[in-house]
Design an enzyme around this catalytic site. Structure first.
Site, short mmCIF file in Angstrom:
data_model
loop_
_atom_site.label_atom_id
_atom_site.label_comp_id
_atom_site.label_asym_id
_atom_site.label_seq_id
_atom_site.Cartn_x
_atom_site.Cartn_y
_atom_site.Cartn_z
CG HIS A 270 -7.79 18.15 -8.53
ND1 HIS A 270 -8.52 18.87 -10.26
CD2 HIS A 270 -6.38 19.22 -9.45
CE1 HIS A 270 -7.54 18.86 -11.20
NE2 HIS A 270 -6.29 19.76 -9.96
NE ARG B 216 -11.32 19.15 -14.38
CZ ARG B 216 -12.15 19.79 -14.25
NH1 ARG B 216 -13.11 18.91 -14.11
NH2 ARG B 216 -12.21 21.39 -14.24
NE ARG C 262 -8.46 19.70 -19.60
CZ ARG C 262 -8.57 20.63 -18.58
NH1 ARG C 262 -8.93 21.01 -18.17
NH2 ARG C 262 -7.85 19.32 -16.46
CD GLU D 222 -6.75 26.17 -19.58
OE1 GLU D 222 -7.25 26.05 -18.35
OE2 GLU D 222 -6.07 25.35 -20.15
CG ASN E 104 -12.50 26.06 -12.68
OD1 ASN E 104 -13.26 26.97 -12.82
ND2 ASN E 104 -12.23 25.16 -13.20
CG ASP E 105 -6.17 26.83 -14.74
OD1 ASP E 105 -5.23 27.44 -14.22
OD2 ASP E 105 -6.60 25.91 -15.30
NE ARG F 266 -7.75 25.70 -9.76
CZ ARG F 266 -7.49 24.82 -11.68
NH1 ARG F 266 -7.17 24.69 -12.93
NH2 ARG F 266 -8.45 23.47 -11.47
CB CYS G 283 -15.88 24.03 -19.62
SG CYS G 283 -13.53 24.47 -19.91
C1 PEP Z 1 -10.64 25.62 -16.10
O1 PEP Z 1 -9.05 25.77 -15.70
O2 PEP Z 1 -11.80 26.26 -15.76
C2 PEP Z 1 -10.92 24.01 -16.71
C3 PEP Z 1 -12.32 23.72 -16.68
O3 PEP Z 1 -10.17 23.43 -16.43
P1 PEP Z 1 -9.21 22.49 -14.79
O4 PEP Z 1 -10.18 23.15 -13.58
O5 PEP Z 1 -9.38 21.15 -15.20
O6 PEP Z 1 -7.98 23.49 -14.56
MG MG Z 2 -7.97 24.57 -16.80
#
Ligand code: PEP
Ligand code: MG
Length: 591
Positions: free
Chosen positions: A198, A305, A341, A440, A463-464, A474, A511
Site C-alpha cells: 500500500h 478501491r 470495486r 486475480e 498485483n494479486d 507481494r 488495473c
Molecule cells: C490487483 O490485485 O492488481 C489490484 C489492482 O488490486 P489491489 O492492488 O487492490 O489488490
Molecule cells: Mg487485488
C-alpha cells in the site's frame, strides 16, 4: 548508502521525517522537569477520556451496522480503557520515574507482553491484541498526531508545515494512507513492503519517489537528517556529502522537468503512432485522487478501491455515507466514468471490526469477497450504495478475488435481489450499472471462458495474480524478485485471458501496477490490451509511450517476449525495445 526495492520512480533530495510505532523499542523518555508531572498526567487522562468516548460511539455503530456479536469484542476494549489498574500504573510511572506518558504506556505494554508470553492459550493472545489496540489508540491521541494514523508517533520535534519531507517509517499502514495528505511528502522510505504494497501504491498514485524493503533504516535516520531517495535504483543515502547532494539535485530537476513536459499531453488523444485507440484510466482511493485523474488527462476511473473509505472512517460508513461518497467521486471523475470495486479488506488491509486477527496466511485467507459473503448485511448495503450512485454517471461495479464460478453466481444473485429490493422500496438507482469480475486468482484465469459467459466485463488484477501465480507474498521484500511482472508465466496467463476476452467480445481492463510500467505496457499493448488503469501519475507517461509505438511494432515485441524463457531475458529485451521507442521514459519503469 542503503539498497531497497525501487517502488515509485523519481529522485528526491530532502529532510527526513521519521514516524515510529508507538511500540517501537525506543529509549525511555523522561520529562525535562519534575514540575511537568501534573500536566503530563492530565494530558494522559485527557487522551484516555477521548479514547473512551470514541470507543463508545464505535460500539454503538458496530452494533447497528454489523450486529451485537461483532460489537461485543469492542465492549472489552471499553473495559480496558477504563481499567483502573492500567491507568494507575501509568500514573505511577509518570509520577515516580518522571516518564513521559507515551514512554509509560510503552513500559506498561512491554509488561503485558512479557506476562502473556508465558501463556500459550489463544484466548490470552487475543486479549493481548485487544490491550495493544487500546493502548495504541490512547497513544495516538497522546502524541497529538492522529493524522499519522493509529499507533504511530513522530520522532522528535520538527516543523514540517511548509517543508517537504521524506517520510521514513517501518511500515505505512493503509489507514495512514489518506491522512498523509496533511504532510507535504516528497519521498517515502519504508523497511517493509514490496512493489505492490500500500505504501508503494500510495506513493505512485501521488507521483512520490519511494523505496521499500530498506531494512534497518529507521534506526539509522533521525528526523531532520538530510537524505536522498532514488526511486529508480532503489537507493537511499543518509547525510550525503555536498558533491553527491548536488549530483542528485540535478537528477531531481531533470525528473521534474520531464514530468512537467509530459503533463502537457493531457488533452491529446490516447492513440498509438498508427492511430490505434487506447483507454488510459486511473486507479484511485479517494476524492482527491479523482481530481488528480482529471488533471493528468485520464479518461475515467478504472478502479476505485472502496476499502480506503472504510479504513479511514472513524467507525463503519453506512449506506447513505457510502452513497454520498461514491456520488462525489463520480461527479469529480473524468467523464463521470467510475468502476467501483466492492470491499477488498483482509490481506494487509484490515479494519478492527472485520477480518480475523492472527490469520496465519492473510493473503490466502479470509479476505475480500470471502469476507463480504460472510457479512451479507454489509455487502448488500454497499451494493445498494453503488447501484444508487449509478444514476450520477457511467458506473460499473467490480467484484474482487472471485475464485470460482459459484461465487460469481452468488454475487449475481445478490445484485439481482438488491435491485428487486430497491425497486420494491421505490428507491431510484442506475439501471445500467454493469457488473464485472476481477481476474486475480489463477483459478479464475484458468477457467476464464466460464467466467466470461456470466459477467459483463473483467478487470485483471495483476498485483494479486502475480503474487498467487508465483506463490510469493507481494508485501515481503525477501521474495520481491519473484513478484515481478516481467516473467514468462505471467505473460502466458495474460495472453490466455486476453485471447478469451477477444473471442467472447468481453471488455477487459488491466488495473494492476504493471499497467503503468512502460516495459509491461509495450507487451500488453502488443498482446491486444486496449484499456489500462493505473496510478494517475503514470497516465502522461503511458500516453507518451503509446504515441511513440505502432501496433505492429508492439505485436512483434509481445510475440518475441512470449518466446523467452527467463525474466532476465524478458527484462533485457524489453529494456532495449523501450530505449528504441523512447529513450527518456526508462526512468519511469521501476519494475
Ligand atoms: C490487483 O490485485 O492488481 C489490484 C489492482 O488490486 P489491489 O492492488 O487492490 O489488490
Ligand atoms: Mg487485488
Amino acid at each position: 548508502m542503503f539498497k531497497g526495492i525501487a517502488v515509485s520512480p523519481g529522485v528526491v533530495v530532502g529532510v527526513a521525517y521519521r514516524v515510529d510505532s508507538v511500540f517501537a523499542p525506543t529509549e525511555k523518555q523522561t520529562l525535562a522537569d519534575p514540575s511537568l508531572v501534573d500536566d503530563e498526567i492530565a494530558k494522559f487522562d485527557h487522551a484516555v477520556a477521548v479514547t473512551s468516548v470514541e470507543l463508545e460511539t464505535f460500539v454503538q455503530k458496530i452494533a447497528q451496522q454489523l450486529g451485537q456479536a461483532e460489537a461485543e469484542i469492542f465492549k472489552s476494549h471499553l473495559q480496558i480503557v477504563n481499567d483502573q489498574s492500567l491507568l494507575s500504573r501509568v500514573h505511577e510511572l509518570i509520577r515516580t520515574h518522571q516518564n513521559t506518558a507515551i514512554s509509560a504506556l510503552q513500559i506498561v505494554m512491554q509488561g503485558f507482553t512479557a506476562t502473556f508470553a508465558q501463556i500459550q492459550q489463544d484466548h490470552f493472545r487475543d486479549r493481548l491484541g485487544d490491550i495493544r489496540d487500546v493502548i495504541s489508540k490512547i497513544g495516538s491521541h497522546l502524541t497529538l498526531q492522529p493524522n499519522l494514523g493509529p499507533g504511530t508517533v513522530a520522532n522528535g520535534e520538527f516543523d514540517h508545515q511548509d517543508q517537504p519531507v521524506i517520510l521514513v517509517a517501518h511500515e505505512i499502514l493503509p489507514s495512514q494512507a489518506i491522512s498523509l495528505g496533511n504532510l507535504v511528502i516528497a519521498g517515502i522510505v519504508t523497511e517493509i513492503g514490496g512493489g505492490t504494497s500500500h505504501a508503494a501504491i500510495l506513493a505512485r498514485s501521488r507521483g512520490i519517489p519511494a523505496v521499500s524493503g530498506v531494512i534497518g533504516i529507521t534506526s539509522q535516520v533521525t528526523t531532520g537528517d538530510h537524505m536522498v531517495v532514488d526511486g529508480r535504483e532503489g537507493v537511499v543515502l543518509i547525510r550525503p556529502d555536498s558533491e553527491t547532494n548536488s549530483a542528485y539535485r540535478k537528477l531531481q530537476r531533470e525528473f521534474f522537468n520531464l514530468k512537467d513536459r509530459l503533463i502537457l499531453n493531457r488533452d491529446l488523444p490516447s492513440i498509438s503512432s498508427d492511430g490505434t485507440q487506447v483507454e488510459l484510466l486511473a486507479n484511485i482511493n479517494n476524492v482527491t485522487d479523482a481530481q488528480t485523474a482529471m488533471t493528468v488527462g485520464a479518461t475515467g476511473v478504472g478502479l476505485l478501491r472502496t476499502e480506503y473509505l472504510f479504513l479511514t472512517h472513524q467507525d463503519v460508513p453506512d449506506e447513505e455515507e457510502q452513497y454520498q461518497y461514491y456520488r462525489q467521486i463520480i461527479e469529480d471523475a473524468p467523464n463521470k466514468t467510475v468502476t467501483i470495486r466492492t470491499l477488498d479488506l483482509g490481506g494487509d488491509k484490515t479494519v478492527p471490526y472485520l477480518g480475523r486477527r492472527n490469520e496465519p496466511n492473510p493473503f490466502m485467507g479470509w479476505r475480500s469477497i470471502r469476507l463480504s459473503f460472510e457479512h451479507p448485511r454489509l455487502f448488500e448495503r454497499q451494493i445498494r450504495a453503488i447501484l444508487r450512485s449509478g444514476r450520477h454517471g457511467r458506473v460499473s461495479m467490480l467484484f474482487p478475488m472471485i475464485t470460482r464460478l459459484e461465487e460469481l453466481r452468488q454475487v449475481n444473485l445478490i445484485v439481482e435481489e438488491t435491485k428487486r429490493n430497491l425497486r420494491r422500496e421505490g428507491v431510484p438507482f442506475g439501471e445500467n450499472v454493469k457488473t464485472g469480475v476481477m481476474v486475480e486468482v489463477p483459478a479464475a484465469a484458468i477457467c476464464i471462458d466460464a467466467i466470461l459467459r456470466e459477467t459483463d466485463f473483467i478487470s485483471i488484477g495483476s498485483n494479486d495474480l502475480i503474487q498467487y501465480l508465483n506463490a510469493a507474498d507481494r508485501d515481503n521484500p525477501k521474495v520481491a524478485h519473484l513478484c515481478e511482472p516481467l516473467s514468462p508465466a505471467i505473460f502466458k496467463v495474460l495472453q490466455m485471458v486476453l485471447e478469451a476476452c477477444q473471442r467472447m467480445g468481453t471488455p477487459v481492463t488491466l488495473c494492476g501496477e504493471m499497467a503503468g510500467q512502460p516495459r509491461s505496457v509495450l507487451t500488453l499493448f502488443g498482446l491486444g490490451l486496449r484499456r489500462f488503469s493505473m496510478s494517475p501519475a503514470f497516465v502522461p507517461t503511458i500516453k507518451e509511450l503509446l504515441s511513440s509505438v505502432t501496433t505492429a511494432q508492439a505485436e512483434r515485441f509481445a510475440h518475441h517476449v512470449l518466446q523467452l524463457k527467463t525474466s532476465e531475458e524478458i527484462r533485457g529485451y524489453l529494456t532495449s525495445r523501450l530505449r528504441e521507442v523512447s529513450s527518456t521514459l526508462e526512468v519511469f519503469d521501476s519494475a
